[in-house]
Design a protein around this motif. Structure first.
Motif, PDB file in Angstrom:
ATOM      1  N   THR A  80      29.646  35.943  27.230  1.00  0.00           N
ATOM      2  CA  THR A  80      28.663  37.316  28.019  1.00  0.00           C
ATOM      3  C   THR A  80      28.693  36.445  29.473  1.00  0.00           C
ATOM      4  OG1 THR A  80      27.010  36.665  26.062  1.00  0.00           O
ATOM      5  CG2 THR A  80      26.351  37.143  28.380  1.00  0.00           C
ATOM      6  N   GLY A  81      29.015  35.179  29.607  1.00  0.00           N
ATOM      7  CA  GLY A  81      29.277  34.519  31.095  1.00  0.00           C
ATOM      8  C   GLY A  81      29.604  35.789  31.175  1.00  0.00           C
ATOM      9  N   ALA A  82      31.069  34.951  30.901  1.00  0.00           N
ATOM     10  CA  ALA A  82      32.596  35.137  31.281  1.00  0.00           C
ATOM     11  C   ALA A  82      32.757  37.141  31.560  1.00  0.00           C
ATOM     12  CB  ALA A  82      33.714  34.914  30.436  1.00  0.00           C
ATOM     13  N   LEU A  83      32.341  37.685  31.041  1.00  0.00           N
ATOM     14  CA  LEU A  83      32.318  38.974  31.120  1.00  0.00           C
ATOM     15  C   LEU A  83      31.937  39.292  32.354  1.00  0.00           C
ATOM     16  CD1 LEU A  83      33.015  42.140  30.158  1.00  0.00           C
ATOM     17  CD2 LEU A  83      30.696  41.651  28.244  1.00  0.00           C
ATOM     18  N   CYS A  84      30.458  38.968  32.404  1.00  0.00           N
ATOM     19  CA  CYS A  84      29.464  39.552  33.392  1.00  0.00           C
ATOM     20  C   CYS A  84      30.385  39.127  34.866  1.00  0.00           C
ATOM     21  CB  CYS A  84      28.516  38.753  33.972  1.00  0.00           C
ATOM     22  SG  CYS A  84      27.448  39.145  33.072  1.00  0.00           S
ATOM     23  N   SER A  85      30.372  37.445  34.078  1.00  0.00           N
ATOM     24  CA  SER A  85      31.718  37.059  35.821  1.00  0.00           C
ATOM     25  C   SER A  85      33.109  38.072  35.945  1.00  0.00           C
ATOM     26  CB  SER A  85      32.844  35.600  35.583  1.00  0.00           C
ATOM     27  OG  SER A  85      33.630  35.169  36.458  1.00  0.00           O
ATOM     28  N   LEU A  86      33.769  39.234  35.097  1.00  0.00           N
ATOM     29  CA  LEU A  86      34.604  40.178  34.841  1.00  0.00           C
ATOM     30  C   LEU A  86      34.567  41.051  35.891  1.00  0.00           C
ATOM     31  CD1 LEU A  86      37.555  40.787  34.633  1.00  0.00           C
ATOM     32  CD2 LEU A  86      35.980  41.284  31.745  1.00  0.00           C
ATOM     33  N   LEU A  87      33.347  41.813  35.562  1.00  0.00           N
ATOM     34  CA  LEU A  87      32.915  42.541  35.436  1.00  0.00           C
ATOM     35  C   LEU A  87      32.471  42.538  37.891  1.00  0.00           C
ATOM     36  CD1 LEU A  87      29.785  43.657  33.558  1.00  0.00           C
ATOM     37  CD2 LEU A  87      31.573  44.953  34.351  1.00  0.00           C
ATOM     38  N   ILE A  88      31.774  41.840  37.912  1.00  0.00           N
ATOM     39  CA  ILE A  88      31.952  40.835  39.257  1.00  0.00           C
ATOM     40  C   ILE A  88      33.527  40.684  39.927  1.00  0.00           C
ATOM     41  CG2 ILE A  88      31.294  39.156  41.209  1.00  0.00           C
ATOM     42  CD1 ILE A  88      28.958  38.354  38.762  1.00  0.00           C
ATOM     43  N   ARG A  89      34.098  40.938  39.691  1.00  0.00           N
ATOM     44  CA  ARG A  89      35.767  40.014  40.314  1.00  0.00           C
ATOM     45  C   ARG A  89      36.205  41.516  40.529  1.00  0.00           C
ATOM     46  NH1 ARG A  89      37.075  35.149  39.701  1.00  0.00           N
ATOM     47  NH2 ARG A  89      36.603  33.512  38.830  1.00  0.00           N
ATOM     48  N   LEU A  90      36.122  42.342  39.151  1.00  0.00           N
ATOM     49  CA  LEU A  90      35.838  43.429  39.398  1.00  0.00           C
ATOM     50  C   LEU A  90      35.713  44.871  40.606  1.00  0.00           C
ATOM     51  CD1 LEU A  90      36.615  44.981  35.487  1.00  0.00           C
ATOM     52  CD2 LEU A  90      38.083  44.696  36.861  1.00  0.00           C
ATOM     53  N   CYS A  91      34.133  44.556  40.839  1.00  0.00           N
ATOM     54  CA  CYS A  91      33.725  44.756  41.622  1.00  0.00           C
ATOM     55  C   CYS A  91      34.250  44.676  42.878  1.00  0.00           C
ATOM     56  CB  CYS A  91      31.581  44.738  41.849  1.00  0.00           C
ATOM     57  SG  CYS A  91      31.406  45.104  40.366  1.00  0.00           S
ATOM     58  N   ILE A  93      38.806  38.268  28.718  1.00  0.00           N
ATOM     59  CA  ILE A  93      37.989  36.982  28.567  1.00  0.00           C
ATOM     60  C   ILE A  93      38.268  36.328  27.172  1.00  0.00           C
ATOM     61  CG2 ILE A  93      36.508  37.700  30.732  1.00  0.00           C
ATOM     62  CD1 ILE A  93      34.487  38.785  27.289  1.00  0.00           C
ATOM     63  N   GLY A  94      39.692  36.568  26.527  1.00  0.00           N
ATOM     64  CA  GLY A  94      39.964  35.737  25.882  1.00  0.00           C
ATOM     65  C   GLY A  94      38.960  36.788  24.150  1.00  0.00           C
ATOM     66  N   ALA A  95      38.078  37.728  24.666  1.00  0.00           N
ATOM     67  CA  ALA A  95      37.457  37.881  23.270  1.00  0.00           C
ATOM     68  C   ALA A  95      37.432  39.319  22.336  1.00  0.00           C
ATOM     69  CB  ALA A  95      35.863  38.399  24.464  1.00  0.00           C
ATOM     70  N   THR A  96      37.497  39.614  21.146  1.00  0.00           N
ATOM     71  CA  THR A  96      37.249  40.193  20.333  1.00  0.00           C
ATOM     72  C   THR A  96      36.995  41.343  21.583  1.00  0.00           C
ATOM     73  OG1 THR A  96      34.937  40.405  19.486  1.00  0.00           O
ATOM     74  CG2 THR A  96      37.626  38.883  18.377  1.00  0.00           C
ATOM     75  N   ARG A  97      37.684  42.988  20.857  1.00  0.00           N
ATOM     76  CA  ARG A  97      37.136  44.166  21.679  1.00  0.00           C
ATOM     77  C   ARG A  97      35.239  44.527  20.257  1.00  0.00           C
ATOM     78  NH1 ARG A  97      36.741  48.839  18.953  1.00  0.00           N
ATOM     79  NH2 ARG A  97      38.608  48.287  17.315  1.00  0.00           N
ATOM     80  N   GLU A  98      35.083  44.025  20.259  1.00  0.00           N
ATOM     81  CA  GLU A  98      34.106  44.048  18.892  1.00  0.00           C
ATOM     82  C   GLU A  98      32.683  43.990  19.737  1.00  0.00           C
ATOM     83  OE1 GLU A  98      37.126  45.328  16.006  1.00  0.00           O
ATOM     84  OE2 GLU A  98      37.022  43.661  17.584  1.00  0.00           O
ATOM     85  N   SER A  99      33.291  42.083  20.064  1.00  0.00           N
ATOM     86  CA  SER A  99      32.086  41.463  20.842  1.00  0.00           C
ATOM     87  C   SER A  99      31.596  41.984  22.115  1.00  0.00           C
ATOM     88  CB  SER A  99      32.115  40.145  20.968  1.00  0.00           C
ATOM     89  OG  SER A  99      33.983  40.037  21.680  1.00  0.00           O
ATOM     90  N   VAL A 100      33.222  41.922  22.523  1.00  0.00           N
ATOM     91  CA  VAL A 100      32.637  43.085  24.523  1.00  0.00           C
ATOM     92  C   VAL A 100      32.384  44.692  24.079  1.00  0.00           C
ATOM     93  CG1 VAL A 100      34.268  43.815  25.874  1.00  0.00           C
ATOM     94  CG2 VAL A 100      35.515  41.752  25.256  1.00  0.00           C
TER      95      VAL A 100
END
Length: 239
Positions: A151-162, A188-195
């Motif tokens: 979850t933290g990695a996804l939130c960080s990814l969205l910030i970086r994309l911004c 972020i090394g996750a599965t599509r389902e978890s994203v």
């Protein structure tokens, strides 16, 4: 203005640390190359004897896992210098580079770069600053993955994309790059389902929205709190 002209409007990537004079020296040892979407600049295991400066287009760096899955490490755009190089030492690439949008790149041979750095101490110092920024960028990505979970990695990814592709629009930040949930999972090394599940939760909390294939961030502070954002400068907090 032609893409290959030296310009003072270089605000990102290598341009954030090189003076115009240093960039002109850099430009003098490049040879130009056109690369079509879907082609590769280099592959994992190739000799790391070149760097690539992107004048136009986009390139992504990927790493293949032992299980055969491709993980996205970086998204490079105009102004970025990319490649793996250990000056004054032979090495091989630990990742691959795939062109995702037709690109024009300047290719820099390692031997010519070494000669240039030896001749111009000011350029060598600026080049070291670029290497330091790239190390920090990598370290912060690993920090987000290891310390704050998916979850933290996804939130960080969205910030970086911004920071890399964001445009202010109607009180939100529109990410001007279309990405599928599977592509985000590869970053972020996750599965599509978890994203899928994490994005659905963020939408439910009105943190983000998706319109016409683009993500809109409505609550940037929520994302920062989720990944314990350290407010790194944008040249570090980027894709």
């Amino acid at each position: 203005m032609a893409a290959t002209e030296v310009t003072a409007e270089r605000k990102y990537g290598l341009g954030a640390v090189l003076s115009d004079e240093s960039f002109a020296r850099f430009r003098s040892i490049m040879f130009m190359k056109r690369a079509e979407k879907g082609s590769g600049l280099f592959r994992e295991g190739d000799d790391a004897d070149k760097l690539f400066y992107i004048f136009e287009g986009r390139v992504k760096s990927t790493k293949m896992s032992d299980a055969g899955r491709s993980l996205t490490l970086y998204l490079h755009q105009a102004g970025d210098l990319m490649g793996q190089m250990d000056p004054f030492e032979d090495s091989t690439h630990g990742f691959s580079a795939e062109v995702t949008e037709d690109a024009e790149v300047g290719v820099i041979q390692r031997k010519e770069l070494e000669t240039l750095l030896c001749r111009h101490g000011d350029l060598a110092v600026e080049f070291m600053k670029w290497m330091g920024i790239m190390h920090r960028l990598t370290q912060t990505k690993f920090r987000d993955l290891m310390m704050f979970g998916k979850t933290g990695a996804l939130c960080s990814l969205l910030i970086r994309l911004c920071n890399s592709y964001g445009v202010e629009k109607a009180g939100a930040i529109r990410i001007d790059l279309k990405l599928s949930n599977a592509e985000m999972a590869d970053m972020i090394g996750a599965t599509r389902e978890s994203v899928n599940r994490m994005l659905a939760d963020l939408k439910k909390d009105d943190v983000i929205a998706n319109k016409d294939g683009h993500y809109y961030v409505h609550n940037l502070q929520y994302l920062k709190d989720a990944c314990c954002c350290e407010n790194c400068p944008k040249e570090v907090c980027r894709m």
